[in-house]
Each structure stands twice: as structure tokens, then as C-alpha cells.
Design a protein around this motif. Structure first.
Motif, PDB file in Angstrom:
ATOM      1  N   LEU A  29      35.789  49.055  32.639  1.00 52.52           N
ATOM      2  CA  LEU A  29      36.924  48.485  33.367  1.00 52.52           C
ATOM      3  C   LEU A  29      38.236  49.021  32.811  1.00 52.52           C
ATOM      4  O   LEU A  29      39.156  49.356  33.573  1.00 52.52           O
ATOM      5  N   ARG A  30      38.350  49.081  31.491  1.00 53.84           N
ATOM      6  CA  ARG A  30      39.570  49.606  30.875  1.00 53.84           C
ATOM      7  C   ARG A  30      39.824  51.054  31.300  1.00 53.84           C
ATOM      8  O   ARG A  30      40.953  51.425  31.642  1.00 53.84           O
ATOM      9  N   LEU A  87      30.126  48.966  41.642  1.00 52.21           N
ATOM     10  CA  LEU A  87      29.621  49.262  40.299  1.00 52.21           C
ATOM     11  C   LEU A  87      28.924  48.070  39.669  1.00 52.21           C
ATOM     12  O   LEU A  87      28.381  48.190  38.565  1.00 52.21           O
ATOM     13  N   GLY A  88      28.938  46.920  40.342  1.00 56.07           N
ATOM     14  CA  GLY A  88      28.217  45.757  39.848  1.00 56.07           C
ATOM     15  C   GLY A  88      29.038  44.757  39.060  1.00 56.07           C
ATOM     16  O   GLY A  88      28.476  43.863  38.415  1.00 56.07           O
ATOM     17  N   PHE A  89      30.363  44.869  39.103  1.00 54.47           N
ATOM     18  CA  PHE A  89      31.211  43.890  38.412  1.00 54.47           C
ATOM     19  C   PHE A  89      31.237  42.566  39.179  1.00 54.47           C
ATOM     20  O   PHE A  89      31.135  42.541  40.404  1.00 54.47           O
ATOM     21  N   ASN A  90      31.404  41.485  38.438  1.00 49.91           N
ATOM     22  CA  ASN A  90      31.651  40.161  39.011  1.00 49.91           C
ATOM     23  C   ASN A  90      33.152  40.063  39.238  1.00 49.91           C
ATOM     24  O   ASN A  90      33.919  39.806  38.298  1.00 49.91           O
ATOM     25  N   VAL A  91      33.602  40.273  40.473  1.00 46.04           N
ATOM     26  CA  VAL A  91      35.031  40.400  40.747  1.00 46.04           C
ATOM     27  C   VAL A  91      35.359  39.828  42.117  1.00 46.04           C
ATOM     28  O   VAL A  91      34.545  39.880  43.038  1.00 46.04           O
ATOM     29  N   ARG A  92      36.550  39.262  42.238  1.00 48.50           N
ATOM     30  CA  ARG A  92      37.025  38.789  43.532  1.00 48.50           C
ATOM     31  C   ARG A  92      38.542  38.945  43.595  1.00 48.50           C
ATOM     32  O   ARG A  92      39.223  39.040  42.561  1.00 48.50           O
ATOM     33  N   GLY A  93      39.075  38.953  44.799  1.00 43.08           N
ATOM     34  CA  GLY A  93      40.501  39.102  44.991  1.00 43.08           C
ATOM     35  C   GLY A  93      41.233  37.783  44.842  1.00 43.08           C
ATOM     36  O   GLY A  93      40.736  36.723  45.230  1.00 43.08           O
ATOM     37  N   ILE A  94      42.424  37.836  44.244  1.00 40.60           N
ATOM     38  CA  ILE A  94      43.315  36.691  44.173  1.00 40.60           C
ATOM     39  C   ILE A  94      44.711  37.165  44.600  1.00 40.60           C
ATOM     40  O   ILE A  94      44.872  38.316  45.013  1.00 40.60           O
ATOM     41  N   SER A  95      45.709  36.299  44.516  1.00 38.78           N
ATOM     42  CA  SER A  95      47.044  36.709  44.955  1.00 38.78           C
ATOM     43  C   SER A  95      48.120  36.031  44.131  1.00 38.78           C
ATOM     44  O   SER A  95      47.853  35.063  43.410  1.00 38.78           O
ATOM     45  N   GLY A  96      49.335  36.551  44.246  1.00 40.37           N
ATOM     46  CA  GLY A  96      50.442  36.003  43.477  1.00 40.37           C
ATOM     47  C   GLY A  96      51.777  36.215  44.158  1.00 40.37           C
ATOM     48  O   GLY A  96      51.854  36.702  45.299  1.00 40.37           O
ATOM     49  N   ARG A  97      52.824  35.851  43.438  1.00 44.09           N
ATOM     50  CA  ARG A  97      54.195  35.904  43.941  1.00 44.09           C
ATOM     51  C   ARG A  97      55.028  36.746  42.970  1.00 44.09           C
ATOM     52  O   ARG A  97      55.153  36.402  41.792  1.00 44.09           O
ATOM     53  N   VAL A  98      55.592  37.838  43.451  1.00 41.34           N
ATOM     54  CA  VAL A  98      56.372  38.726  42.600  1.00 41.34           C
ATOM     55  C   VAL A  98      57.712  38.080  42.286  1.00 41.34           C
ATOM     56  O   VAL A  98      58.457  37.692  43.188  1.00 41.34           O
ATOM     57  N   VAL A  99      58.023  37.974  40.983  1.00 39.50           N
ATOM     58  CA  VAL A  99      59.297  37.388  40.551  1.00 39.50           C
ATOM     59  C   VAL A  99      60.090  38.350  39.672  1.00 39.50           C
ATOM     60  O   VAL A  99      61.139  37.984  39.139  1.00 39.50           O
ATOM     61  N   LEU A 100      59.607  39.569  39.512  1.00 38.42           N
ATOM     62  CA  LEU A 100      60.325  40.570  38.724  1.00 38.42           C
ATOM     63  C   LEU A 100      61.724  40.781  39.296  1.00 38.42           C
ATOM     64  O   LEU A 100      61.893  41.018  40.490  1.00 38.42           O
ATOM     65  N   GLY A 101      62.718  40.680  38.427  1.00 39.08           N
ATOM     66  CA  GLY A 101      64.090  40.870  38.863  1.00 39.08           C
ATOM     67  C   GLY A 101      64.736  39.635  39.462  1.00 39.08           C
ATOM     68  O   GLY A 101      65.910  39.667  39.839  1.00 39.08           O
ATOM     69  N   GLN A 102      63.989  38.544  39.547  1.00 41.32           N
ATOM     70  CA  GLN A 102      64.517  37.293  40.103  1.00 41.32           C
ATOM     71  C   GLN A 102      64.940  36.357  38.980  1.00 41.32           C
ATOM     72  O   GLN A 102      64.437  36.442  37.861  1.00 41.32           O
ATOM     73  N   PRO A 103      65.860  35.418  39.263  1.00 40.52           N
ATOM     74  CA  PRO A 103      66.218  34.419  38.241  1.00 40.52           C
ATOM     75  C   PRO A 103      64.988  33.622  37.811  1.00 40.52           C
ATOM     76  O   PRO A 103      64.080  33.370  38.613  1.00 40.52           O
ATOM     77  N   GLU A 104      64.954  33.241  36.554  1.00 39.69           N
ATOM     78  CA  GLU A 104      63.821  32.484  36.020  1.00 39.69           C
ATOM     79  C   GLU A 104      63.590  31.227  36.854  1.00 39.69           C
ATOM     80  O   GLU A 104      64.527  30.497  37.180  1.00 39.69           O
TER      81      GLU A 104
END
Length: 275
Positions: A29-30, A87-104
Motif C-alpha cells: 500500500l505504501r 489486489l485483495g485489500f479490504n478497502v472502501r470509499g469515504i468522503s470529506g470536506r476540504v478546509v485547506l485555506g479556510q478559517p479554522e
């Protein structure tokens, strides 16, 4: 596995420098993530030219593996997920929210796709589609420790709403994106991709964004500003003001084949800094 899938898998692995099918291990994976971020550029030429961004797997395979292109998270992480599954990995898709460059504390739209991989009971996030700050190694989910990669150091913070990925940039821990482990279906990615590629407020419709990683460096092109970020030293920057120069730069610095259609040149011209 069918013959077409085997052909695709062999081609994909060859592009990543594998002569044989690797076992589904953490070291694999690496290596896959590091090589992927150095082989396939993050880019948004399709959105800039006004064409639809197709994220079904055959379309992404054709674009990235056969047409000399890259893509963004809905393309690159979709392709990478399919590779890991094959390749046989135990893997699934997830999602997120991009906050790079945004106020904390900013809460943005859910428009980033990544993957969750479980190996020997340990969970990791894997992401090959986060532009100029893409992690070049999988990151362990259930730890507060700082995590080294071949490029920046990252850490994952857990909170009530999920997790925040942070990177150490010039001595500052900057938030990259927030995410959770909620189940995602194809329609969720279709909606996110539609927003990113068509909404007038989406940055993908407003400026050229291209990036690639390599040993000790990151290259980025933002409109007409080309930068080489070298780990541990000063960045090199220059302005590009000619479409032919941009196309040559994309080919030689990002290994990106620009479509020859006139509307693509026109969209690139709109992004350049005026002379």
C-alpha cells in the motif's frame, strides 16, 4: 478475474513500476500510494474546458491509463480504490470536506473522495487525489501521533463530527480536510462530482490546478504560476504567460498530454497571467 480486468490490472501495475502482482500488505500500500502520486498528476483541465467529468470506472481508466491524463479526487481515488480491491485489500470509499485555506472551524461542502483501508485490524486512510498536498503514504486512523511520509508530516485529530487531517507546513499544523467514515454510494460521489465540476462557485471552474510529486519535491501549476517545492529548501517559482509554454510545461514537468482541441487552448489562455 476476466481477461479485460487482467489486462487493465497489468497495465496499471506496469505504470506504477511493478513487474508482478504484489500481495495486499502495508508495504505494498505504501509503495502504491507513493508511486501513484508520482505517476498520475492531479489536474482539472476537463472542468476548465467545460466538458463533463465522467467518473464511471471505464471512463476513468481510459482517460488516465490510455490518454496520458490525470484527474482529481473523484477520478484518481476511484481508480486507486478499484486497484486496491483487485489486489485483495479490504478497502472502501469515504468522503470529506476540504478546509485547506479556510478559517479554522469552517464547514465546507462534502466534495472530497478518499479511501479507508483495513489491514490486520488496523485502519488507514489512503488518498491519491488531494492536489498539491496529497499525502504520499497511507495514514493510520486511530492514533494521535504525528505520522511521517516521504514528504510532509501529518496527523489525524478525532472530534465529535469525525476526523481532521492536518499537515505540518512551514512549522504550522494546517487543516487539510475533515472527514468521517459514513457509508458512501455511487450517487454520493456523482452529486459531489457534479457540484465540483459545474457549480459556478467551485474553484475547479475558475483556475488551473495541476500537481505532481517526486523524490524530495512537489510541483504545482496554479493558473500561470509554476512552483517546485523542494523538501527542506526554498521553493522555486516562475510565471508562465504563453499557452504553448504551458502545454510544454505540462508535458515535461507533469507528464501530462494536453488534448489538441482548440477549446482546451482557449480555456488555458483564460487562466494565464496577463503579459
Amino acid at each position: 478475474m476476466s481477461e479485460p480486468r487482467l489486462t487493465y490490472l497489468n497495465l496499471y501495475l506496469q505504470r506504477l513500476g511493478f513487474s508482478a502482482t504484489p500481495a495486499p500488505t502495508l508495504e505494498t500500500l505504501r509503495q502504491l500510494q507513493l508511486r501513484h502520486t508520482g505517476a498520475f498528476p492531479f489536474e482539472n483541465l476537463t472542468t476548465l474546458s467545460g466538458e463533463p467529468v465522467l467518473i464511471d470506472l471505464p471512463s476513468v481508466e481510459q482517460k488516465v491509463l490510455h490518454q496520458g491524463r490525470g484527474g482529481y479526487c473523484y477520478e484518481l481515488n476511484s481508480l486507486f480504490l478499484a486497484l486496491l480491491q483487485d489486489l485483495g485489500f479490504n478497502v472502501r470509499g469515504i468522503s470529506g470536506r476540504v478546509v485547506l485555506g479556510q478559517p479554522e472551524g469552517t464547514w465546507t461542502a462534502r466534495t472530497h473522495r478518499l479511501s479507508l483501508v483495513t489491514l490486520d485490524g488496523v485502519r488507514y486512510i489512503s488518498d491519491v487525489g488531494f492536489g498539491g498536498m496529497v499525502p504520499t503514504a497511507p495514514l493510520m486512523l486511530d492514533t494521535l501521533d504525528e505520522q511521517l511520509t516521504p514528504h510532509e508530516t501529518y496527523r489525524i485529530e478525532q472530534h465529535e463530527d469525525g476526523y481532521t487531517l492536518r499537515a505540518n507546513v512551514a512549522g504550522e499544523w494546517r487543516a487539510m480536510y475533515v472527514f468521517d467514515l459514513q457509508r458512501q454510494e455511487g450517487i454520493d460521489y456523482t452529486l459531489g462530482n457534479w457540484y465540483v465540476s459545474t457549480h459556478p462557485d467551485s474553484p475547479f471552474n475558475k483556475r488551473l490546478m495541476v500537481s505532481l510529486t517526486g523524490e524530495g519535491w512537489r510541483r504545482t501549476l496554479s493558473d500561470g504560476s509554476f512552483t517546485i517545492h523542494r523538501i527542506g529548501s526554498e521553493s522555486e517559482r516562475r510565471e508562465v504567460r504563453d499557452v504553448d509554454e504551458v502545454i510544454e510545461l505540462l508535458a515535461h514537468e507533469f507528464d501530462l498530454r494536453v488534448p489538441a482541441q482548440p477549446h482546451v487552448r482557449q480555456s488555458l489562455a483564460r487562466m494565464l497571467v496577463p503579459a
